[in-house]
Design an enzyme around this catalytic site. Structure first.
Site, PDB file in Angstrom:
ATOM      1  N   THR A  89     -28.498  38.944 -10.222  1.00 50.88           N
ATOM      2  CA  THR A  89     -27.524  38.514  -9.202  1.00 50.88           C
ATOM      3  C   THR A  89     -28.229  38.073  -7.923  1.00 50.88           C
ATOM      4  OG1 THR A  89     -25.906  40.072 -10.083  1.00 50.88           O
ATOM      5  CG2 THR A  89     -25.510  39.260  -7.864  1.00 50.88           C
ATOM      6  N   GLY A 128     -30.239  47.418  -8.665  1.00 50.48           N
ATOM      7  CA  GLY A 128     -30.377  48.840  -8.370  1.00 50.48           C
ATOM      8  C   GLY A 128     -31.844  49.248  -8.295  1.00 50.48           C
ATOM      9  N   GLU A 371     -21.925  44.416 -13.712  1.00 47.22           N
ATOM     10  CA  GLU A 371     -22.017  44.110 -15.146  1.00 47.22           C
ATOM     11  C   GLU A 371     -20.925  43.158 -15.603  1.00 47.22           C
ATOM     12  OE1 GLU A 371     -25.022  45.896 -15.958  1.00 47.22           O
ATOM     13  OE2 GLU A 371     -24.884  43.931 -16.862  1.00 47.22           O
TER      14      GLU A 371
END
Ligand SMILES: CCCCCCCCCC/C=C\CCC/C=C/C(=O)SCCNC(=O)CCNC(=O)[C@H](O)C(C)(C)COP(=O)(O)OP(=O)(O)OC[C@H]1O[C@@H](n2cnc3c(N)ncnc32)[C@H](O)[C@@H]1OP(=O)(O)O
Ligand SMILES: Cc1cc2nc3c(=O)[nH]c(=O)nc-3n(C[C@H](O)[C@H](O)[C@H](O)COP(=O)(O)OP(=O)(O)OC[C@H]3O[C@@H](n4cnc5c(N)ncnc54)[C@H](O)[C@@H]3O)c2cc1C
Length: 616
Positions: A89, A128, A371
């Protein structure tokens, strides 16, 4: 918070490693270990900064890299010698992967790729662990050879020095800032400027760039999406877990808290004796069970498909993709709304941090976005349903999880209403197929009127998402029905246990029926009496399940440390724990708060003086 989370995460990773050795000696698949103890993540209430390393970085290296690349990078990642993330992303794009701006230009002179994030919007944003924890990442970029776009590719990129953890030259990396929750995960940003990696850092199991710059396309481009499919399957399990945790807390609190007599002059009952409280709490218990079973089914399908993909058999990928989307959306939506309903069911104390329901909500809610944003994934499934409806019209067989669509398409009308479980399940499936047919008519009319498929999908979007949602309901309810009524191990269950399961099936089917009554009435004639009979059955089955509510949630087997809730503690000493938590608040260290002399007293004195002046 970040360093505490990393400390906990490392302890969790060590425990996972030991679980893995126990469950899967020498294997590299972490899932069996996770099955045994993904509650580890609940021990890190601010989120696990290693979860993307464990769930995506290691798996992408295993599934998208060649055996040689696994030996070079994957083994060290599995052994936690290096820590990575999945950097796909960007600040400017998350859903539309073909719009990703990060680029990898092949330099055949040096047999390297030159990686760039050309604009601010091209910066990787959200991965993350990227902010502070990771020293590597899978960098997803548009591949260019001689300035010709070849599609997306994945690159192993080292972003920090392994000894000093300093960002490497050409790397701009950091934390993206505070979030609603998961603030221990250090989601990060990453910019690269003319950052060179060797050709063999491009993951090449399915597509290759040869030394001379020739490009070998993947046989199935979608296999590059596979890391996301795995996490979607994990979300289904994780979010059913979060819902189960919240249901345990709210159930235990509902049999401790007493409020408002039901009969005048009678003592105040446990609030779970109120029918409306039962309707808030018990369906959520059942939904957690329903989704846990569906998620387990999906995980088995993932494992089978992953093995097939490893053997270059991609035939089951489309069905897994559709089911992973459906279940990821359904579990994340229903768990998020369900946890909020359970928080409200605990009244004011549900709003206290000591109850932990707010944190469980904050952990569950982002799964509606990451997701694959939920409505985008519903549209994905809507498109797949359109393709399958074309197959139905052509008389072809459908994938097993969509077989009911073929069966219902042959029904000219809905049979006589009986109200049985089979009838209720068929009603949901029949309404789904009716919605698919209507969506197809709208979509096809648009395509026939020369609209592009993408535009037709957009303008038929409301009907496509409705059809997708009902397909999800049909799949989940059908799976639960099979597990309760037709399971091969049904005979091993005690009659009492089977009865509890059947009560849960009754409640689930009636609850879904009422939730989609409008969708069902569009295609099936049901009389007012037949609907009223279902209302009575709903009230009856809540009463039947009331005595089992605590036992079912105890069977989820969350210990107090995992629940971390003064409302859901096993010993039921709610008020003592609430008060104990209150006394620990820093503001209670002094009888007179510091702000009294500094602010409050002058404020009140100024008002008193002004009042005196105005009287003179
Ligand atoms: C100690 C750990 C314990 C853990 C316990 C459990 C924890 C579990 C939870 C995890 C916790 C935290 C992790 C969070 C990490 C988050 C990571 C991310 O968010 S990564 C980024 C995710 N991003 C996305 O999902 C992007 C979404 N967008 C897309 O998928 C695509 O852009 C899409 C599909 C929307 C559009 O695709 P496109 O524009 O390329 O075209 P089409 O729609 O026409 O699709 C083309 C073709 O491909 C098929 N397709 C699409 N996707 C897939 C897929 N995934 N698999 C297979 N096939 C796919 C599609 O059906 C079309 O097929 P066709 O036959 O051509 O019609
Ligand atoms: C907690 C968290 C952790 C994350 N971790 C990672 C990670 O580790 N790695 C990573 O790469 N990413 C990660 N992400 C990013 C995540 O994958 C994206 O946020 C997600 O894919 C949605 O993309 P977006 O944020 O760009 O939203 P957008 O796509 O901009 O969506 C905004 C709105 O536009 C709508 N929309 C977009 N496209 C369409 C369409 N085609 N049709 C109809 N409506 C549309 C959406 O439905 C949504 O309502 C994380 C996100 C969060 C919140």
């Amino acid at each position: 918070m970040a360093s505490m989370s990393v400390k906990h995460a490392i302890a969790a990773a060590k425990k996972l490693r030991s679980l893995q050795e126990r469950f899967n000696p020498g294997g590299s698949d972490i899932y069996p270990a996770l099955m045994g103890d993904e509650a580890i993540t609940a021990l890190i209430p601010s989120g696990n900064p290693l979860s993307v390393h464990i769930l995506m970085f290691t798996r992408a290296l295993r599934e998208q890299g060649t055996d040689e690349q696994y030996e070079k990078f994957g083994r060290r990642a599995d052994n936690n010698e290096i820590i990575g993330t999945f950097a796909q992303t960007e600040l400017g794009h998350g859903t539309y992967l073909r719009g990703l701006e990060a680029r990898a230009d092949y330099d055949r002179g040096t047999e390297e790729f030159v990686l760039n994030t050309p604009k601010l919007s091209s910066y990787k944003w959200w991965p993350g662990g990227l902010g502070q924890t990771c020293n590597y990442c899978i960098f997803v970029a548009q591949l260019y050879i001689d300035n010709e776009a070849k599609g997306m590719a994945m690159f192993v990129v080292q972003i920090r020095d392994e000894e000093t953890h300093m960002p490497l030259p050409g790397v701009h990396v950091g934390e993206i800032g505070k979030k609603m929750g998961l603030n221990g995960v250090n989601n990060g940003f990453l910019g690269l400027k003319d950052y060179r990696v060797p050709r063999l850092n491009m993951l090449m199991r399915h597509q290759q760039v040869l030394p001379d710059g020739r490009f070998v396309k993947s046989p199935v481009s979608q296999v590059s999406y596979f890391p996301m499919v795995f996490v979607r399957c994990m979300v289904a399990r994780q979010n059913s877990n979060y819902l189960a945790q919240a249901a345990t807390i709210a159930t235990r609190y509902s049999v401790i808290r007493r409020q408002s007599p039901i009969e005048e002059g009678q003592p105040e009952p446990k609030i779970l004796e109120h029918l409306t409280q039962q309707m808030k709490v018990i369906p959520e218990i059942v939904t957690a069970v329903v989704y846990r079973l569906a998620a387990a089914n999906l995980q088995n399908m993932y494992n089978e498909t992953a093995e097939a993909v490893y053997r270059k058999d991609f035939s089951r990928l489309p069905e897994l993709h559709a089911l992973a989307c459906i279940l990821k959306v359904a579990t994340s939506y229903d768990s998020t709304y369900g946890i909020e309903r359970l928080r409200q069911a605990c009244g004011g104390h549900g709003y206290l941090t000591a109850g932990n329901l707010g944190n469980i909500f904050a952990m569950a809610a982002p799964a509606c976005t990451y997701e694959g944003e939920n409505s985008v994934l519903y549209l994905q499934v809507g498109k797949i349903l359109m393709k399958n409806w074309s197959q139905v019209l052509a008389g072809r067989e459908l994938m097993p999880s969509m077989a009911y669509i073929s069966e219902c398409s042959k029904m000219t009308s809905f049979p006589q209403w009986t109200g049985s479980w089979e009838c209720l399940l068929k009603a949901i499936q029949y309404a789904c197929v009716g919605s698919i047919r209507l969506a197809f008519q709208s979509y096809n009319a648009r395509v026939q009127s020369a609209q592009s498929q993408t535009a037709a999908v957009n303008y038929s979007g409301l009907e496509l998402t409705k059809a997708a949602e009902l397909h999800g309901r049909s799949y989940v309810a059908g799976n639960f029905y099979q597990q309760i009524v037709n399971s091969p191990n049904k005979h091993q269950r005690s009659p009492q246990f089977q009865k509890v399961l059947e009560n849960m099936l009754e409640l689930h089917l009636i609850q879904i029926f009422f939730r989609h009554l409008g969708d069902i009435l569009r295609f099936i004639r049901i009389t007012e009496d037949e609907i009223s009979a279902l209302q009575r059955r709903l009230e009856e089955v809540l009463k039947e399940l009331r005595p089992d509510a605590v036992a079912i949630t105890d069977a989820f087997d969350f210990n107090d440390k995992i629940l971390s809730s003064a409302l859901g503690c096993y010993d039921g000493n709610v008020y003592e724990r609430l008060f104990e938590a209150a006394l620990k608040h820093p503001l209670n260290r002094k009888s007179v708060p510091d702000f009294f002399e500094a602010h409050l007293k002058p404020f009140m004195k100024e008002n008193a003086d002004n009042a005196k002046k105005s009287k003179l």
